[in-house]
Scaffold this motif. Structure first.
Motif, PDB file in Angstrom:
ATOM      1  N   MET A 136      46.898  44.343  64.412  1.00 32.38           N
ATOM      2  CA  MET A 136      46.067  43.220  64.062  1.00 32.38           C
ATOM      3  C   MET A 136      46.372  42.828  62.619  1.00 32.38           C
ATOM      4  O   MET A 136      46.476  43.688  61.740  1.00 32.38           O
ATOM      5  N   TYR A 137      46.507  41.539  62.388  1.00 33.60           N
ATOM      6  CA  TYR A 137      46.699  41.060  61.023  1.00 33.60           C
ATOM      7  C   TYR A 137      45.364  41.030  60.311  1.00 33.60           C
ATOM      8  O   TYR A 137      44.386  40.496  60.819  1.00 33.60           O
ATOM      9  N   VAL A 138      45.333  41.608  59.128  1.00 34.93           N
ATOM     10  CA  VAL A 138      44.137  41.607  58.300  1.00 34.93           C
ATOM     11  C   VAL A 138      44.235  40.484  57.284  1.00 34.93           C
ATOM     12  O   VAL A 138      43.288  39.731  57.088  1.00 34.93           O
ATOM     13  N   CYS A 139      45.374  40.351  56.655  1.00 32.26           N
ATOM     14  CA  CYS A 139      45.601  39.330  55.631  1.00 32.26           C
ATOM     15  C   CYS A 139      46.690  38.372  56.122  1.00 32.26           C
ATOM     16  O   CYS A 139      47.865  38.741  56.173  1.00 32.26           O
ATOM     17  N   LEU A 140      46.266  37.179  56.482  1.00 34.86           N
ATOM     18  CA  LEU A 140      47.238  36.191  56.970  1.00 34.86           C
ATOM     19  C   LEU A 140      48.081  35.634  55.838  1.00 34.86           C
ATOM     20  O   LEU A 140      49.250  35.315  56.036  1.00 34.86           O
ATOM     21  N   CYS A 141      47.514  35.510  54.649  1.00 39.46           N
ATOM     22  CA  CYS A 141      48.261  34.954  53.514  1.00 39.46           C
ATOM     23  C   CYS A 141      49.500  35.784  53.186  1.00 39.46           C
ATOM     24  O   CYS A 141      50.555  35.242  52.886  1.00 39.46           O
ATOM     25  N   LYS A 142      49.343  37.101  53.240  1.00 42.64           N
ATOM     26  CA  LYS A 142      50.436  38.013  52.888  1.00 42.64           C
ATOM     27  C   LYS A 142      51.069  38.680  54.100  1.00 42.64           C
ATOM     28  O   LYS A 142      52.005  39.456  53.952  1.00 42.64           O
ATOM     29  N   GLY A 143      50.520  38.435  55.302  1.00 42.38           N
ATOM     30  CA  GLY A 143      51.071  39.028  56.515  1.00 42.38           C
ATOM     31  C   GLY A 143      50.880  40.537  56.582  1.00 42.38           C
ATOM     32  O   GLY A 143      51.751  41.261  57.049  1.00 42.38           O
ATOM     33  N   ILE A 144      49.717  41.007  56.128  1.00 44.35           N
ATOM     34  CA  ILE A 144      49.446  42.445  56.079  1.00 44.35           C
ATOM     35  C   ILE A 144      48.665  42.865  57.320  1.00 44.35           C
ATOM     36  O   ILE A 144      47.650  42.258  57.655  1.00 44.35           O
ATOM     37  N   THR A 145      49.148  43.908  57.957  1.00 44.52           N
ATOM     38  CA  THR A 145      48.521  44.381  59.188  1.00 44.52           C
ATOM     39  C   THR A 145      47.590  45.563  58.914  1.00 44.52           C
ATOM     40  O   THR A 145      47.654  46.197  57.860  1.00 44.52           O
ATOM     41  N   GLU A 146      46.759  45.848  59.905  1.00 46.87           N
ATOM     42  CA  GLU A 146      45.872  47.002  59.842  1.00 46.87           C
ATOM     43  C   GLU A 146      46.692  48.285  59.689  1.00 46.87           C
ATOM     44  O   GLU A 146      46.333  49.179  58.926  1.00 46.87           O
ATOM     45  N   ARG A 147      47.791  48.364  60.389  1.00 45.60           N
ATOM     46  CA  ARG A 147      48.662  49.541  60.317  1.00 45.60           C
ATOM     47  C   ARG A 147      49.190  49.751  58.899  1.00 45.60           C
ATOM     48  O   ARG A 147      49.204  50.860  58.391  1.00 45.60           O
ATOM     49  N   GLN A 148      49.610  48.664  58.251  1.00 43.81           N
ATOM     50  CA  GLN A 148      50.110  48.773  56.885  1.00 43.81           C
ATOM     51  C   GLN A 148      49.020  49.270  55.937  1.00 43.81           C
ATOM     52  O   GLN A 148      49.278  50.090  55.056  1.00 43.81           O
ATOM     53  N   LEU A 149      47.805  48.757  56.120  1.00 47.10           N
ATOM     54  CA  LEU A 149      46.692  49.212  55.295  1.00 47.10           C
ATOM     55  C   LEU A 149      46.434  50.695  55.495  1.00 47.10           C
ATOM     56  O   LEU A 149      46.285  51.456  54.523  1.00 47.10           O
ATOM     57  N   LYS A 150      46.383  51.121  56.761  1.00 44.00           N
ATOM     58  CA  LYS A 150      46.112  52.532  57.053  1.00 44.00           C
ATOM     59  C   LYS A 150      47.204  53.436  56.500  1.00 44.00           C
ATOM     60  O   LYS A 150      46.917  54.514  55.984  1.00 44.00           O
ATOM     61  N   GLU A 151      48.450  52.999  56.567  1.00 37.57           N
ATOM     62  CA  GLU A 151      49.554  53.794  56.020  1.00 37.57           C
ATOM     63  C   GLU A 151      49.434  53.902  54.501  1.00 37.57           C
ATOM     64  O   GLU A 151      49.642  54.977  53.937  1.00 37.57           O
ATOM     65  N   ALA A 152      49.097  52.798  53.854  1.00 38.08           N
ATOM     66  CA  ALA A 152      48.950  52.811  52.398  1.00 38.08           C
ATOM     67  C   ALA A 152      47.799  53.717  51.971  1.00 38.08           C
ATOM     68  O   ALA A 152      47.906  54.439  50.975  1.00 38.08           O
ATOM     69  N   ILE A 153      46.710  53.705  52.733  1.00 36.78           N
ATOM     70  CA  ILE A 153      45.567  54.574  52.436  1.00 36.78           C
ATOM     71  C   ILE A 153      45.967  56.034  52.618  1.00 36.78           C
ATOM     72  O   ILE A 153      45.647  56.878  51.784  1.00 36.78           O
ATOM     73  N   ALA A 154      46.695  56.329  53.699  1.00 38.27           N
ATOM     74  CA  ALA A 154      47.151  57.699  53.955  1.00 38.27           C
ATOM     75  C   ALA A 154      48.088  58.197  52.857  1.00 38.27           C
ATOM     76  O   ALA A 154      48.150  59.396  52.585  1.00 38.27           O
ATOM     77  N   GLU A 155      48.788  57.279  52.211  1.00 37.32           N
ATOM     78  CA  GLU A 155      49.707  57.638  51.126  1.00 37.32           C
ATOM     79  C   GLU A 155      48.992  57.839  49.798  1.00 37.32           C
ATOM     80  O   GLU A 155      49.630  58.114  48.789  1.00 37.32           O
ATOM     81  N   GLY A 156      47.653  57.668  49.799  1.00 36.95           N
ATOM     82  CA  GLY A 156      46.897  57.945  48.582  1.00 36.95           C
ATOM     83  C   GLY A 156      46.282  56.752  47.887  1.00 36.95           C
ATOM     84  O   GLY A 156      45.670  56.894  46.831  1.00 36.95           O
ATOM     85  N   ASN A 157      46.453  55.574  48.447  1.00 41.11           N
ATOM     86  CA  ASN A 157      45.844  54.380  47.867  1.00 41.11           C
ATOM     87  C   ASN A 157      44.405  54.283  48.372  1.00 41.11           C
ATOM     88  O   ASN A 157      44.125  53.618  49.350  1.00 41.11           O
ATOM     89  N   THR A 158      43.493  54.951  47.680  1.00 36.51           N
ATOM     90  CA  THR A 158      42.136  55.097  48.181  1.00 36.51           C
ATOM     91  C   THR A 158      41.121  54.189  47.494  1.00 36.51           C
ATOM     92  O   THR A 158      39.923  54.327  47.716  1.00 36.51           O
ATOM     93  N   GLU A 159      41.579  53.291  46.666  1.00 39.81           N
ATOM     94  CA  GLU A 159      40.720  52.292  46.024  1.00 39.81           C
ATOM     95  C   GLU A 159      41.239  50.909  46.408  1.00 39.81           C
ATOM     96  O   GLU A 159      42.441  50.729  46.605  1.00 39.81           O
ATOM     97  N   PHE A 160      40.332  49.943  46.492  1.00 40.76           N
ATOM     98  CA  PHE A 160      40.755  48.605  46.888  1.00 40.76           C
ATOM     99  C   PHE A 160      41.818  48.054  45.937  1.00 40.76           C
ATOM    100  O   PHE A 160      42.772  47.419  46.377  1.00 40.76           O
TER     101      PHE A 160
END
Length: 63
Positions: free
Chosen positions: A1-25
């Motif tokens: 699912m696309y979360v950010c249409l402007c940048k083409g960011i998917t839910e999967r990309q967000l979850k991967e970034a969070i798993a890599e340690g990006n735990t703040e917005f």
């Protein structure tokens, strides 16, 4: 699912970034650019961040 249409960011990309340690917005904004244009994705991105960090949280039992 696309979360950010402007940048083409998917839910999967967000979850991967969070798993890599990006735990703040702001980490996600810096890493992926989420929420940096129109801002309509911010509530969904924050919800995903909260959900993922809760999954990864370590709970300690108080004696």
């Amino acid at each position: 699912m696309y979360v950010c249409l402007c940048k083409g960011i998917t839910e999967r990309q967000l979850k991967e970034a969070i798993a890599e340690g990006n735990t703040e917005f702001m980490d996600l904004k810096r890493e992926l650019g989420v929420g940096s244009q129109c801002g309509k994705c911010i509530p969904v991105a924050l919800a995903i961040l909260a959900e993922e960090t809760a999954k990864n949280a370590v709970f300690y039992e108080v004696a």
